[in-house]
Motif scaffolding. Structure first.
Motif, PDB file in Angstrom:
ATOM      1  N   GLU A   1      35.889  65.307 -96.690  1.00  0.00           N
ATOM      2  CA  GLU A   1      35.623  63.870 -96.565  1.00  0.00           C
ATOM      3  C   GLU A   1      34.922  63.593 -95.236  1.00  0.00           C
ATOM      4  O   GLU A   1      33.926  62.866 -95.182  1.00  0.00           O
ATOM      5  CB  GLU A   1      36.925  63.076 -96.661  1.00  0.00           C
ATOM      6  CG  GLU A   1      36.711  61.577 -96.636  1.00  0.00           C
ATOM      7  CD  GLU A   1      37.979  60.780 -96.879  1.00  0.00           C
ATOM      8  OE1 GLU A   1      38.085  59.687 -96.285  1.00  0.00           O
ATOM      9  OE2 GLU A   1      38.850  61.223 -97.663  1.00  0.00           O
TER      10      GLU A   1
ATOM     11  N   GLU B   1      37.766  65.224-104.169  1.00  0.00           N
ATOM     12  CA  GLU B   1      39.218  65.130-103.971  1.00  0.00           C
ATOM     13  C   GLU B   1      39.957  65.193-105.300  1.00  0.00           C
ATOM     14  O   GLU B   1      40.975  65.882-105.420  1.00  0.00           O
ATOM     15  CB  GLU B   1      39.588  63.843-103.233  1.00  0.00           C
ATOM     16  CG  GLU B   1      41.072  63.736-102.984  1.00  0.00           C
ATOM     17  CD  GLU B   1      41.445  62.866-101.807  1.00  0.00           C
ATOM     18  OE1 GLU B   1      42.658  62.658-101.619  1.00  0.00           O
ATOM     19  OE2 GLU B   1      40.558  62.417-101.062  1.00  0.00           O
TER      20      GLU B   1
ATOM     21  N   PHE C   1      37.980  55.153-103.448  1.00  0.00           N
ATOM     22  CA  PHE C   1      38.522  55.823-102.265  1.00  0.00           C
ATOM     23  C   PHE C   1      39.990  55.438-102.085  1.00  0.00           C
ATOM     24  O   PHE C   1      40.833  56.283-101.799  1.00  0.00           O
ATOM     25  CB  PHE C   1      37.725  55.465-101.003  1.00  0.00           C
ATOM     26  CG  PHE C   1      36.486  56.292-100.821  1.00  0.00           C
ATOM     27  CD1 PHE C   1      36.563  57.588-100.331  1.00  0.00           C
ATOM     28  CD2 PHE C   1      35.244  55.783-101.141  1.00  0.00           C
ATOM     29  CE1 PHE C   1      35.422  58.362-100.154  1.00  0.00           C
ATOM     30  CE2 PHE C   1      34.094  56.537-100.972  1.00  0.00           C
ATOM     31  CZ  PHE C   1      34.182  57.833-100.476  1.00  0.00           C
TER      32      PHE C   1
ATOM     33  N   LEU D   1      28.698  59.580-101.716  1.00  0.00           N
ATOM     34  CA  LEU D   1      29.987  58.895-101.833  1.00  0.00           C
ATOM     35  C   LEU D   1      30.690  59.259-103.141  1.00  0.00           C
ATOM     36  O   LEU D   1      31.907  59.494-103.154  1.00  0.00           O
ATOM     37  CB  LEU D   1      29.798  57.386-101.711  1.00  0.00           C
ATOM     38  CG  LEU D   1      29.395  56.907-100.303  1.00  0.00           C
ATOM     39  CD1 LEU D   1      28.934  55.460-100.360  1.00  0.00           C
ATOM     40  CD2 LEU D   1      30.534  57.087 -99.315  1.00  0.00           C
TER      41      LEU D   1
ATOM     42  N   THR E   1      36.190  56.419 -92.960  1.00  0.00           N
ATOM     43  CA  THR E   1      35.541  56.290 -94.264  1.00  0.00           C
ATOM     44  C   THR E   1      35.611  54.848 -94.747  1.00  0.00           C
ATOM     45  O   THR E   1      34.617  54.292 -95.223  1.00  0.00           O
ATOM     46  CB  THR E   1      36.191  57.228 -95.297  1.00  0.00           C
ATOM     47  OG1 THR E   1      36.103  58.578 -94.818  1.00  0.00           O
ATOM     48  CG2 THR E   1      35.508  57.128 -96.645  1.00  0.00           C
ATOM     49  N   GLU E   2      36.771  54.250 -94.606  1.00  0.00           N
ATOM     50  CA  GLU E   2      36.941  52.867 -95.062  1.00  0.00           C
ATOM     51  C   GLU E   2      35.995  51.926 -94.308  1.00  0.00           C
ATOM     52  O   GLU E   2      35.336  51.070 -94.905  1.00  0.00           O
ATOM     53  CB  GLU E   2      38.385  52.422 -94.877  1.00  0.00           C
ATOM     54  CG  GLU E   2      38.675  51.069 -95.472  1.00  0.00           C
ATOM     55  CD  GLU E   2      40.157  50.770 -95.536  1.00  0.00           C
ATOM     56  OE1 GLU E   2      40.508  49.822 -96.257  1.00  0.00           O
ATOM     57  OE2 GLU E   2      40.967  51.469 -94.894  1.00  0.00           O
TER      58      GLU E   2
ATOM     59  N   ASN F   1      42.097  57.466-104.354  1.00  0.00           N
ATOM     60  CA  ASN F   1      42.298  58.826-103.833  1.00  0.00           C
ATOM     61  C   ASN F   1      43.304  58.834-102.692  1.00  0.00           C
ATOM     62  O   ASN F   1      44.179  59.710-102.627  1.00  0.00           O
ATOM     63  CB  ASN F   1      40.971  59.413-103.336  1.00  0.00           C
ATOM     64  CG  ASN F   1      40.175  60.089-104.413  1.00  0.00           C
ATOM     65  OD1 ASN F   1      40.624  60.252-105.537  1.00  0.00           O
ATOM     66  ND2 ASN F   1      38.966  60.491-104.082  1.00  0.00           N
ATOM     67  N   TRP F   2      43.189  57.883-101.773  1.00  0.00           N
ATOM     68  CA  TRP F   2      44.090  57.870-100.623  1.00  0.00           C
ATOM     69  C   TRP F   2      45.522  57.594-101.045  1.00  0.00           C
ATOM     70  O   TRP F   2      46.461  58.145-100.471  1.00  0.00           O
ATOM     71  CB  TRP F   2      43.618  56.848 -99.590  1.00  0.00           C
ATOM     72  CG  TRP F   2      42.268  57.167 -99.015  1.00  0.00           C
ATOM     73  CD1 TRP F   2      41.718  58.411 -98.802  1.00  0.00           C
ATOM     74  CD2 TRP F   2      41.286  56.231 -98.579  1.00  0.00           C
ATOM     75  NE1 TRP F   2      40.459  58.290 -98.259  1.00  0.00           N
ATOM     76  CE2 TRP F   2      40.167  56.967 -98.111  1.00  0.00           C
ATOM     77  CE3 TRP F   2      41.227  54.844 -98.542  1.00  0.00           C
ATOM     78  CZ2 TRP F   2      39.019  56.362 -97.605  1.00  0.00           C
ATOM     79  CZ3 TRP F   2      40.085  54.226 -98.040  1.00  0.00           C
ATOM     80  CH2 TRP F   2      38.997  54.984 -97.577  1.00  0.00           C
TER      81      TRP F   2
ATOM     82  N   GLN G   1      40.440  58.639 -93.001  1.00  0.00           N
ATOM     83  CA  GLN G   1      40.472  57.507 -93.926  1.00  0.00           C
ATOM     84  C   GLN G   1      39.964  56.236 -93.246  1.00  0.00           C
ATOM     85  O   GLN G   1      39.183  55.487 -93.829  1.00  0.00           O
ATOM     86  CB  GLN G   1      41.890  57.300 -94.438  1.00  0.00           C
ATOM     87  CG  GLN G   1      42.032  56.103 -95.351  1.00  0.00           C
ATOM     88  CD  GLN G   1      43.462  55.893 -95.811  1.00  0.00           C
ATOM     89  OE1 GLN G   1      44.232  56.850 -95.904  1.00  0.00           O
ATOM     90  NE2 GLN G   1      43.818  54.659 -96.084  1.00  0.00           N
TER      91      GLN G   1
ATOM     92  N   ILE H   1      34.383  61.311-103.608  1.00  0.00           N
ATOM     93  CA  ILE H   1      35.489  60.851-104.456  1.00  0.00           C
ATOM     94  C   ILE H   1      35.887  61.929-105.457  1.00  0.00           C
ATOM     95  O   ILE H   1      37.060  62.273-105.590  1.00  0.00           O
ATOM     96  CB  ILE H   1      35.098  59.537-105.169  1.00  0.00           C
ATOM     97  CG1 ILE H   1      34.975  58.406-104.140  1.00  0.00           C
ATOM     98  CG2 ILE H   1      36.105  59.192-106.261  1.00  0.00           C
ATOM     99  CD1 ILE H   1      34.241  57.181-104.643  1.00  0.00           C
TER     100      ILE H   1
END
Length: 156
Positions: A49, A127, A5, A120, A86-87, A8-9, A83, A124
């Motif tokens: 997401e 994206e 993740f 999950l 999600t984190e 991706n971010w 984000q 990933i």
């Protein structure tokens, strides 16, 4: 899982920066494939997401300004909001997440079952798929795309 993740971010943030030098016309321009524009593709990545995160958490999370995401700064704010959620979720994954079954109701009313791990993984790879589309569009307008080369990145 969290490291992917973060990858991706990191790539997403670089695409946001890349977009800062685009004209509004290029940012909004309708294109072939993907979600039809750079703007819509970035929003779609974040929407999905949040959509999948909502399937994993108790209670739905909404972003109040979703319907008025016009400017890049607003899209970046939306991205940061999702984000952080999600984190937080991934950091608190239960030890049995690989086996925990989640039921997802489709628009036609049918139910599908997936493990948290598969959802999950889908979040990933979804994206990554759309980042490829952005790269193609960048080349079409003679601009260098953001490198998504995982092996040379530092994101952990």
């Amino acid at each position: 899982m969290l490291s992917l993740f973060k990858y991706n971010w990191q790539v997403r943030e670089e695409w946001f920066k890349w977009c800062e030098s685009l004209s509004e016309e290029e940012f909004y321009k309708e294109r072939v494939g993907g979600m039809k524009s750079i703007r819509e593709t970035l929003i779609h990545i974040i929407d999905c997401e949040l959509l999948w995160l909502n399937s994993l958490v108790d209670g739905k999370v909404a972003f109040d300004g979703r319907q008025i995401l016009t400017h890049l700064s607003e899209i970046k704010e939306y991205s940061s909001f999702v984000q952080s959620l999600t984190e937080q979720f991934v950091e608190q994954l239960p030890s049995d997440y690989e086996f925990k079954i989640i039921e997802v109701q489709r628009q036609d009313g049918s139910l599908l079952e997936f493990t948290q791990k598969k959802i999950l993984a889908h979040m990933i790879t979804h994206e990554i798929h759309h980042i490829g589309q952005l790269s193609i569009w960048a080349r079409e307008i003679q601009r260098k795309p953001i490198s998504s080369d995982l092996i040379i990145r530092h994101f952990e």
